[in-house]
Structure formats: structure tokens, C-alpha cells
Scaffold this motif. Structure first.
Motif, mmCIF file in Angstrom:
data_model
loop_
_atom_site.group_PDB
_atom_site.id
_atom_site.type_symbol
_atom_site.label_atom_id
_atom_site.label_comp_id
_atom_site.label_asym_id
_atom_site.label_seq_id
_atom_site.Cartn_x
_atom_site.Cartn_y
_atom_site.Cartn_z
ATOM 1 N N TRP A 1 0.818 -1.215 0.000
ATOM 2 C CA TRP A 1 0.000 0.000 0.000
ATOM 3 C C TRP A 1 0.848 1.260 0.000
ATOM 4 C CZ3 TRP A 1 -4.617 0.801 -1.609
ATOM 5 C CH2 TRP A 1 -5.506 -0.279 -1.675
ATOM 6 N N MET A 2 2.030 1.205 0.554
ATOM 7 C CA MET A 2 2.927 2.350 0.441
ATOM 8 C C MET A 2 3.234 2.617 -1.031
ATOM 9 S SD MET A 2 6.760 2.938 1.979
ATOM 10 C CE MET A 2 7.535 2.108 0.587
ATOM 11 N N GLY A 3 3.528 1.548 -1.784
ATOM 12 C CA GLY A 3 3.764 1.696 -3.211
ATOM 13 C C GLY A 3 2.561 2.271 -3.940
ATOM 14 N N ARG A 4 1.381 1.813 -3.580
ATOM 15 C CA ARG A 4 0.152 2.313 -4.210
ATOM 16 C C ARG A 4 -0.051 3.799 -3.913
ATOM 17 N NH1 ARG A 4 -4.930 -1.514 -5.356
ATOM 18 N NH2 ARG A 4 -5.373 0.447 -6.442
ATOM 19 N N TYR A 5 0.117 4.185 -2.655
ATOM 20 C CA TYR A 5 -0.136 5.584 -2.295
ATOM 21 C C TYR A 5 0.892 6.534 -2.919
ATOM 22 C CZ TYR A 5 -3.833 4.431 1.028
ATOM 23 O OH TYR A 5 -5.009 4.008 1.603
ATOM 24 N N ILE A 6 2.142 6.115 -3.010
ATOM 25 C CA ILE A 6 3.141 6.974 -3.644
ATOM 26 C C ILE A 6 2.815 7.154 -5.118
ATOM 27 C CG2 ILE A 6 5.579 7.219 -4.263
ATOM 28 C CD1 ILE A 6 6.250 5.643 -1.701
ATOM 29 N N GLN A 7 2.436 6.058 -5.787
ATOM 30 C CA GLN A 7 2.062 6.162 -7.190
ATOM 31 C C GLN A 7 0.792 6.994 -7.357
ATOM 32 O OE1 GLN A 7 3.718 5.229 -9.967
ATOM 33 N NE2 GLN A 7 2.096 6.319 -11.050
ATOM 34 N N ARG A 8 -0.152 6.845 -6.446
ATOM 35 C CA ARG A 8 -1.389 7.625 -6.517
ATOM 36 C C ARG A 8 -1.079 9.116 -6.375
ATOM 37 N NH1 ARG A 8 -6.133 5.653 -2.679
ATOM 38 N NH2 ARG A 8 -5.545 3.765 -3.835
ATOM 39 N N ALA A 9 -0.188 9.454 -5.453
ATOM 40 C CA ALA A 9 0.197 10.856 -5.273
ATOM 41 C C ALA A 9 0.807 11.410 -6.553
ATOM 42 C CB ALA A 9 1.184 10.979 -4.118
ATOM 43 N N GLU A 10 1.658 10.630 -7.191
ATOM 44 C CA GLU A 10 2.297 11.095 -8.427
ATOM 45 C C GLU A 10 1.273 11.261 -9.556
ATOM 46 O OE1 GLU A 10 5.491 9.598 -11.818
ATOM 47 O OE2 GLU A 10 5.519 8.655 -9.834
ATOM 48 N N SER A 11 0.466 10.240 -9.767
ATOM 49 C CA SER A 11 -0.513 10.280 -10.862
ATOM 50 C C SER A 11 -1.525 11.398 -10.671
ATOM 51 C CB SER A 11 -1.241 8.935 -10.971
ATOM 52 O OG SER A 11 -0.349 7.898 -11.313
ATOM 53 N N MET A 12 -2.027 11.548 -9.444
ATOM 54 C CA MET A 12 -3.043 12.556 -9.187
ATOM 55 C C MET A 12 -2.454 13.970 -9.206
ATOM 56 S SD MET A 12 -5.858 10.984 -9.185
ATOM 57 C CE MET A 12 -6.927 12.348 -8.683
ATOM 58 N N THR A 13 -1.205 14.127 -8.803
ATOM 59 C CA THR A 13 -0.563 15.438 -8.894
ATOM 60 C C THR A 13 -0.483 15.880 -10.345
ATOM 61 O OG1 THR A 13 0.764 15.060 -6.896
ATOM 62 C CG2 THR A 13 1.535 16.766 -8.399
ATOM 63 N N ARG A 14 -0.054 14.976 -11.211
ATOM 64 C CA ARG A 14 0.030 15.310 -12.638
ATOM 65 C C ARG A 14 -1.356 15.653 -13.199
ATOM 66 N NH1 ARG A 14 5.114 14.234 -14.241
ATOM 67 N NH2 ARG A 14 6.291 12.659 -13.075
ATOM 68 N N LEU A 15 -2.365 14.881 -12.780
ATOM 69 C CA LEU A 15 -3.718 15.140 -13.264
ATOM 70 C C LEU A 15 -4.228 16.496 -12.774
ATOM 71 C CD1 LEU A 15 -6.339 14.243 -14.670
ATOM 72 C CD2 LEU A 15 -7.000 13.153 -12.515
ATOM 73 N N ILE A 16 -4.006 16.811 -11.518
ATOM 74 C CA ILE A 16 -4.491 18.074 -10.953
ATOM 75 C C ILE A 16 -3.839 19.269 -11.649
ATOM 76 C CG2 ILE A 16 -4.377 19.514 -8.858
ATOM 77 C CD1 ILE A 16 -4.908 16.854 -7.286
ATOM 78 N N ILE A 17 -2.556 19.182 -11.929
ATOM 79 C CA ILE A 17 -1.877 20.259 -12.654
ATOM 80 C C ILE A 17 -2.494 20.428 -14.045
ATOM 81 C CG2 ILE A 17 0.312 20.929 -13.724
ATOM 82 C CD1 ILE A 17 1.704 19.553 -11.306
#
Length: 220
Positions: A14-30
Motif C-alpha cells: 500500500w505504500m507503493g500504491r499511495y506513492i504512485q497515486r500521489a504522483e498520478s493525481m498530482t500530474r492530473l491536478i496540474i
């Protein structure tokens, strides 16, 4: 199955999932922030509806504030905090540098939350920190027993979001071989996953059940 306590294995995944989620969603939000300003003011609402989230905003800055800090359980801040919590619970399995990077990102979010406005420049800068986290992971855990569990979380999350946000089963299909390769490192007799490009729900269900199937098989 890799010889790690089941709870630790789950936290690493889940640490791997959350780090990837943070990256993907940051790019999407920008990306959505730019579209709100220049193209379609309501487009962000459509994307968040795909995640089952009702999002309302009156300005681009309000959109940033909500998605970065204020959306309960779904903000970037909550996502980074969840990554950190799982890192704390698996502290003994991580290098000092990787843990420090994750904690530094959390502290950066905590400090930025106190500001009156959300800086897009600051948000773009967090992507460099996320890149550093993955870079430290590759350098410090490339041969470690923990690595496949974190990698599995990363790939599953990327596949999941590609389907939910972009309806791109094709993009998920491109990651299937990598998913199977990582799963076989976790458990050599892993039953290889095959995805159907015609059933979105079934594909999501299959992807998200991989880790559970690996650990359930181990316990049976």
C-alpha cells in the motif's frame, strides 16, 4: 511467498500504491488546473466523478485547495499522509534515505497547508520529490526482498487509475506482463493474470485482487 510478515507485506504494497497515486493525481491536478483556466471550467468535476467523488469549486484556486488539501480521504495531502503511515509501519524494511524522502514530502505538505493560497509552482515541485522517492527506491532496494511488494503496489495503482480516469484498458494491458513478472517475484507459482479488454469492471476486479490472491494462497 517472500519471507516477510503478512502485515508488513501489506503495508509495503500500500505504500507503493499511495506513492504512485500521489504522483498520478498530482500530474492530473496540474493538467486540470490549466484546463479550468483556459478550456473547460467543469472538466475537473467529470474526472472526479469517475472516482466517485462529488467535487465543487468556484475558481481554479478553490479547485487546487480542495484537491490538494481539503477533500476528505481523497486529497493529495491525505494520500501522502497514508504513504507516510505505511512507511512508518515498515520502517525497518526501508533505507534511511527513502524513508526520509517520504517524510520530507509529508512535512512539505503540512507546511504548505498553512499558506493562504496553493502555489502551482510548489505543487509542480512535489513531483521532483516523488521522482526522488522512486529513485531512492530503485537504488536502495533493487535486490531487496521488499522491492517486489512496493513495485506491485506501484503497477497495480497505475493500471487502476488508467482504467478509472481514462477508460484506458489498453494502457492497463500494456502493464500486464510487468504485473505478472513482479507477482512471480513475490510468489514463484503465481497464476498469471490475463485481462479482458471488453469488461472494465472485471478488469479492475482482477487487477485489485492480485495482491490478495498472493497472500491468501500463502496462508492456505
Amino acid at each position: 511467498m517472500i519471507l516477510i510478515a503478512p502485515q508488513s507485506a501489506e503495508h509495503l504494497y500500500w505504500m507503493g500504491r499511495y506513492i504512485q497515486r500521489a504522483e498520478s493525481m498530482t500530474r492530473l491536478i496540474i493538467e486540470l488546473f490549466d484546463k479550468i483556466l483556459d478550456e473547460n471550467f467543469a472538466e475537473a468535476k467529470t474526472f472526479y466523478e469517475k472516482l466517485g467523488i462529488e467535487l465543487s469549486y468556484d475558481s481554479a484556486q478553490m479547485f487546487l485547495r480542495k484537491t490538494v488539501f481539503d477533500l476528505e480521504y481523497a486529497s493529495l495531502c491525505d494520500t501522502v499522509n497514508s504513504a507516510r503511515e505505511n512507511a512508518i509501519l515498515t520502517r525497518s524494511h526501508l533505507s534511511n534515505r527513502m524513508f526520509s524522502r517520504i517524510n520530507a514530502l509529508y512535512l512539505a505538505y503540512k507546511k504548505a497547508k498553512e499558506e493562504r493560497t496553493v502555489s502551482l509552482y510548489w505543487l509542480e515541485g512535489t513531483l521532483k520529490e516523488l521522482d526522488s522517492i522512486w529513485g531512492n527506491f530503485e537504488l536502495s532496494l533493487v535486490e531487496a526482498k521488499e522491492a517486489p511488494l512496493i513495485q506491485l503496489g506501484k503497477v497495480v495503482e497505475r493500471m487502476d487509475l488508467n482504467i478509472r480516469l481514462y477508460d484506458s484498458i489498453e494502457a492497463a494491458l500494456m502493464d500486464v506482463e510487468k504485473l505478472n513478472s513482479i507477482a512471480e517475484k513475490v510468489r514463484p507459482n503465481h497464476k498469471r493474470v490475463a485481462l479482458s479488454s471488453s469488461n472494465r469492471y472485471k478488469t479492475l476486479q482482477t487487477i485489485n485482487s492480485v495482491f490478495g490472491a498472493l497472500t491468501t494462497t500463502h496462508e492456505s
